[in-house]
Write a protein that holds these residues in place. Structure first.
Motif, mmCIF file in Angstrom:
data_model
loop_
_atom_site.group_PDB
_atom_site.id
_atom_site.type_symbol
_atom_site.label_atom_id
_atom_site.label_comp_id
_atom_site.label_asym_id
_atom_site.label_seq_id
_atom_site.Cartn_x
_atom_site.Cartn_y
_atom_site.Cartn_z
ATOM 1 N N MET A 241 8.265 3.343 -9.946
ATOM 2 C CA MET A 241 9.451 2.917 -9.211
ATOM 3 C C MET A 241 10.214 1.894 -10.048
ATOM 4 O O MET A 241 9.640 1.132 -10.837
ATOM 5 C CB MET A 241 9.094 2.380 -7.833
ATOM 6 C CG MET A 241 8.368 1.064 -7.796
ATOM 7 S SD MET A 241 7.943 0.547 -6.099
ATOM 8 C CE MET A 241 9.566 0.248 -5.402
ATOM 9 N N ALA A 242 11.517 1.882 -9.876
ATOM 10 C CA ALA A 242 12.363 1.098 -10.776
ATOM 11 C C ALA A 242 12.090 -0.396 -10.678
ATOM 12 O O ALA A 242 12.065 -1.094 -11.689
ATOM 13 C CB ALA A 242 13.837 1.391 -10.482
ATOM 14 N N LYS A 243 11.868 -0.912 -9.461
ATOM 15 C CA LYS A 243 11.761 -2.374 -9.324
ATOM 16 C C LYS A 243 10.873 -2.746 -8.142
ATOM 17 O O LYS A 243 11.357 -3.026 -7.046
ATOM 18 C CB LYS A 243 13.161 -2.952 -9.143
ATOM 19 C CG LYS A 243 13.211 -4.467 -9.168
ATOM 20 C CD LYS A 243 13.833 -4.983 -10.426
ATOM 21 C CE LYS A 243 14.139 -6.467 -10.263
ATOM 22 N NZ LYS A 243 14.842 -7.000 -11.412
ATOM 23 N N PRO A 244 9.558 -2.813 -8.336
ATOM 24 C CA PRO A 244 8.684 -3.225 -7.231
ATOM 25 C C PRO A 244 8.696 -4.719 -6.961
ATOM 26 O O PRO A 244 8.419 -5.145 -5.845
ATOM 27 C CB PRO A 244 7.302 -2.756 -7.689
ATOM 28 C CG PRO A 244 7.387 -2.662 -9.162
ATOM 29 C CD PRO A 244 8.811 -2.321 -9.489
ATOM 30 N N TYR A 245 9.018 -5.544 -7.994
ATOM 31 C CA TYR A 245 9.019 -6.996 -7.852
ATOM 32 C C TYR A 245 10.421 -7.530 -8.126
ATOM 33 O O TYR A 245 10.958 -7.355 -9.230
ATOM 34 C CB TYR A 245 8.048 -7.648 -8.839
ATOM 35 C CG TYR A 245 6.621 -7.195 -8.699
ATOM 36 C CD1 TYR A 245 5.817 -7.632 -7.646
ATOM 37 C CD2 TYR A 245 6.051 -6.335 -9.648
ATOM 38 C CE1 TYR A 245 4.500 -7.230 -7.535
ATOM 39 C CE2 TYR A 245 4.733 -5.929 -9.540
ATOM 40 C CZ TYR A 245 3.957 -6.372 -8.475
ATOM 41 O OH TYR A 245 2.651 -5.959 -8.363
ATOM 42 N N ALA A 246 11.004 -8.195 -7.155
ATOM 43 C CA ALA A 246 12.381 -8.670 -7.293
ATOM 44 C C ALA A 246 12.538 -9.664 -8.433
ATOM 45 O O ALA A 246 13.586 -9.719 -9.086
ATOM 46 C CB ALA A 246 12.837 -9.308 -5.976
ATOM 47 N N ILE A 437 9.566 -0.062 -0.088
ATOM 48 C CA ILE A 437 8.649 -0.183 -1.221
ATOM 49 C C ILE A 437 7.483 0.766 -1.051
ATOM 50 O O ILE A 437 7.063 1.452 -2.002
ATOM 51 C CB ILE A 437 8.157 -1.633 -1.365
ATOM 52 C CG1 ILE A 437 9.313 -2.512 -1.891
ATOM 53 C CG2 ILE A 437 6.955 -1.719 -2.305
ATOM 54 C CD1 ILE A 437 8.976 -3.984 -1.983
ATOM 55 N N GLU A 438 6.937 0.851 0.146
ATOM 56 C CA GLU A 438 5.820 1.768 0.401
ATOM 57 C C GLU A 438 6.224 3.211 0.137
ATOM 58 O O GLU A 438 5.445 3.999 -0.409
ATOM 59 C CB GLU A 438 5.348 1.599 1.854
ATOM 60 C CG GLU A 438 4.112 2.439 2.184
ATOM 61 C CD GLU A 438 3.628 2.226 3.609
ATOM 62 O OE1 GLU A 438 2.724 2.963 4.030
ATOM 63 O OE2 GLU A 438 4.149 1.344 4.291
ATOM 64 N N LEU A 439 7.445 3.566 0.503
ATOM 65 C CA LEU A 439 7.943 4.927 0.277
ATOM 66 C C LEU A 439 7.979 5.251 -1.205
ATOM 67 O O LEU A 439 7.469 6.293 -1.644
ATOM 68 C CB LEU A 439 9.356 5.064 0.871
ATOM 69 C CG LEU A 439 10.141 6.313 0.470
ATOM 70 C CD1 LEU A 439 9.484 7.574 1.054
ATOM 71 C CD2 LEU A 439 11.586 6.197 0.916
ATOM 72 N N TYR A 440 8.571 4.368 -1.996
ATOM 73 C CA TYR A 440 8.788 4.667 -3.412
ATOM 74 C C TYR A 440 7.533 4.458 -4.266
ATOM 75 O O TYR A 440 7.409 5.062 -5.332
ATOM 76 C CB TYR A 440 9.917 3.797 -3.961
ATOM 77 C CG TYR A 440 11.299 4.190 -3.450
ATOM 78 C CD1 TYR A 440 11.748 5.499 -3.549
ATOM 79 C CD2 TYR A 440 12.136 3.232 -2.894
ATOM 80 C CE1 TYR A 440 13.004 5.849 -3.083
ATOM 81 C CE2 TYR A 440 13.409 3.581 -2.438
ATOM 82 C CZ TYR A 440 13.833 4.889 -2.535
ATOM 83 O OH TYR A 440 15.086 5.247 -2.085
ATOM 84 N N LEU A 441 6.630 3.607 -3.809
ATOM 85 C CA LEU A 441 5.480 3.243 -4.625
ATOM 86 C C LEU A 441 4.713 4.470 -5.106
ATOM 87 O O LEU A 441 4.383 4.608 -6.294
ATOM 88 C CB LEU A 441 4.541 2.325 -3.827
ATOM 89 C CG LEU A 441 3.326 1.810 -4.603
ATOM 90 C CD1 LEU A 441 3.746 0.770 -5.634
ATOM 91 C CD2 LEU A 441 2.302 1.218 -3.635
ATOM 92 N N ASP A 442 4.404 5.377 -4.200
ATOM 93 C CA ASP A 442 3.615 6.555 -4.558
ATOM 94 C C ASP A 442 4.434 7.777 -4.927
ATOM 95 O O ASP A 442 3.956 8.657 -5.641
ATOM 96 C CB ASP A 442 2.686 6.933 -3.398
ATOM 97 C CG ASP A 442 1.465 6.022 -3.286
ATOM 98 O OD1 ASP A 442 0.891 5.708 -4.336
ATOM 99 O OD2 ASP A 442 1.106 5.629 -2.167
ATOM 100 N N THR A 443 5.671 7.856 -4.459
ATOM 101 C CA THR A 443 6.423 9.089 -4.652
ATOM 102 C C THR A 443 7.063 9.203 -6.034
ATOM 103 O O THR A 443 6.997 10.255 -6.673
ATOM 104 C CB THR A 443 7.525 9.242 -3.587
ATOM 105 O OG1 THR A 443 8.335 8.057 -3.570
ATOM 106 C CG2 THR A 443 6.937 9.487 -2.211
#
Length: 444
Positions: A241-246, A437-443
């Motif tokens: 994912m592009a950005k998990p931590y702001a 975040i939960e959506l993008y984390l694994d997909t």
């Protein structure tokens, strides 16, 4: 392909899988005793499956679903053939596939076919793109309410800081990276150098240059699948994912490419550091398409959190020599290896669609003999330059209304991608930041 299963009798099931527009693997599980039928006759599932949204849902207003009766396509094996799936416990083989119409014509909504069509245009001119990719990703402990770096399997400690080019950070996850390289060897993915990056628990692995653009995209797609699956076997998550931590930089997918002529010579090589007219024309094409094609390089809501000034991701539409603040960088080095580095894409992209767009835009630049603006020197973030769209909605609008993109992407693919992204944008507005975040984390 039959020989693979004969040589690996322990394989009891196979997966047949194609990449949808989001780069998600869509397909079926088949007992290995029926694999020959999948190879010989292909497998079938609806055309609409390749343009599902990020949740895997049908697109509400897609003409393919009810209007056209949700017709099936025929999916046939790619040239890759069977390969192991080292992230699964049971011995399993993966068979990559791509979609065709009943009459044998390629389905234009398939992103792999879109790339293949661009490559054929190069071949018709006696040209061959040579491609290499750098893939960044995060290792993440997502077992609690907040994301954090996994504890090192060696020390049990968490390093809660960026560790740029840290050997210690690599060694902390040595067992994971050793298994990853062994798995890449088994899957014939040309993984080269790995480094720790500027994000929290962030790493990069480079894939070696390849004179087969379809194979290069296959490698990137398979690598993403492998990294995510293998991390789970090690007790943590991996995410592109592009950005998990702001507060930290996001993950990119930088693409390097050059072009060979029929004699095998690099047409970007001028014998010096500046490159040829063909290089500048290709740069001009990439810049001309960049605003309208941002949706390909930043396909998700989270993607735009990465594209902010001063965070190691480009925001200005410009190019420069040995300048990482520019969207297009011409690396230094031997003239024979002169190449273009396209730095806009995040790690969350579909590699097929990304590469079709980059190579397609470069080819249009060469066909039209475009001239780029002057290269920038210094900090591109501080300059008054044309900007990449800063919002998902603006990028969708630009992609839909572009004239240039129709020169190298199929009309049906453009329509389907816009419908998919508009549906995602509509439904994602109902999610909390944590749910996004939960959506993008694994997909992705």
């Amino acid at each position: 392909m039959k020989d693979y299963l004969r040589k690996h009798p322990q394989v009891r099931t196979i997966r047949v899988a194609a990449a949808d527009l989001n780069g998600q693997a869509r397909g079926k599980r088949i007992p290995s005793r029926y694999a020959e039928k999948a190879v010989k006759d292909g497998t079938r599932f609806p055309f609409s499956v390749l343009s599902l949204d990020i949740w895997g849902e049908d697109i509400d207003d897609s003409p393919m679903v009810f209007e056209q009766g949700d017709q099936d396509g025929v999916l046939k094996p790619t040239e890759r053939g069977f390969m192991p799936m080292p992230w699964l416990e049971a011995p399993t083989a993966l068979l990559p596939i791509w979609m065709f119409r009943e009459n044998g014509a390629p389905y234009e909504g398939d992103p792999r076919h879109a790339l293949n069509a661009v490559v054929k245009r190069y071949k018709a001119r006696g040209l061959t793109p040579v491609v290499a990719m750098e893939l960044e990703f995060f290792l993440i402990d997502d077992s609690g309410k907040t994301l954090q770096v996994p504890p090192s399997p060696r020390s049990g400690k968490r390093r809660k800081a960026a560790e740029t080019l840290s050997i210690r950070a690599l060694d902390a996850f040595d067992t994971f990276f050793t298994d990853l390289y062994d798995a890449c060897e088994a899957m014939d993915i040309p993984a080269d150098t790995s480094t720790s990056e500027t994000g929290l628990g962030q790493f990069e692995v480079n894939l070696m240059h390849c004179d087969d653009a379809l194979r290069a995209a296959d490698d990137a797609w398979l690598f993403k699948m492998l990294v995510k699956g293998l991390a789970r076997r090690h007790g943590f998550a991996a995410s592109f994912m592009a950005k998990p931590y702001a507060e930290y930089s996001g993950s990119g997918l930088h693409t390097h490419f050059s072009v060979l002529d029929a004699a095998g010579d690099n047409i970007f090589d001028s014998g010096g550091p500046k490159g040829t007219a063909a290089l500048k024309q290709a740069v001009a094409g990439c810049l001309a398409a960049m605003h309208d094609s941002t949706l390909v390089f930043a396909p998700h809501e989270n993607s735009y959190e990465r594209l902010v000034p001063g965070r190691h991701a480009p925001t200005a539409i410009c190019w420069g020599y040995e300048n990482r603040t520019a969207a297009i960088r011409i690396p230094a080095g031997s003239p024979s290896a002169r190449r273009i580095e396209h730095r806009v894409a995040g790690g969350d992209v579909n590699p097929y669609l990304m590469l079709a767009t980059i190579l397609g835009a470069a080819l249009v630049g060469m066909e039209d003999e475009m001239e780029p603006p002057p290269p920038v020197t210094g900090n591109a973030y501080a300059m008054d330059l044309p900007q990449i769209p800063s919002s998902w909605e603006a990028a969708i609008d630009a992609f839909e209304n572009s004239d240039m993109l129709y020169r190298f992407l199929p009309k049906e693919l453009i329509r389907n991608f816009v419908l998919t992204k508009r549906q995602e944008m509509h439904y994602i507005s109902d999610l909390t930041p944590e749910e996004r975040i939960e959506l993008y984390l694994d997909t992705v």
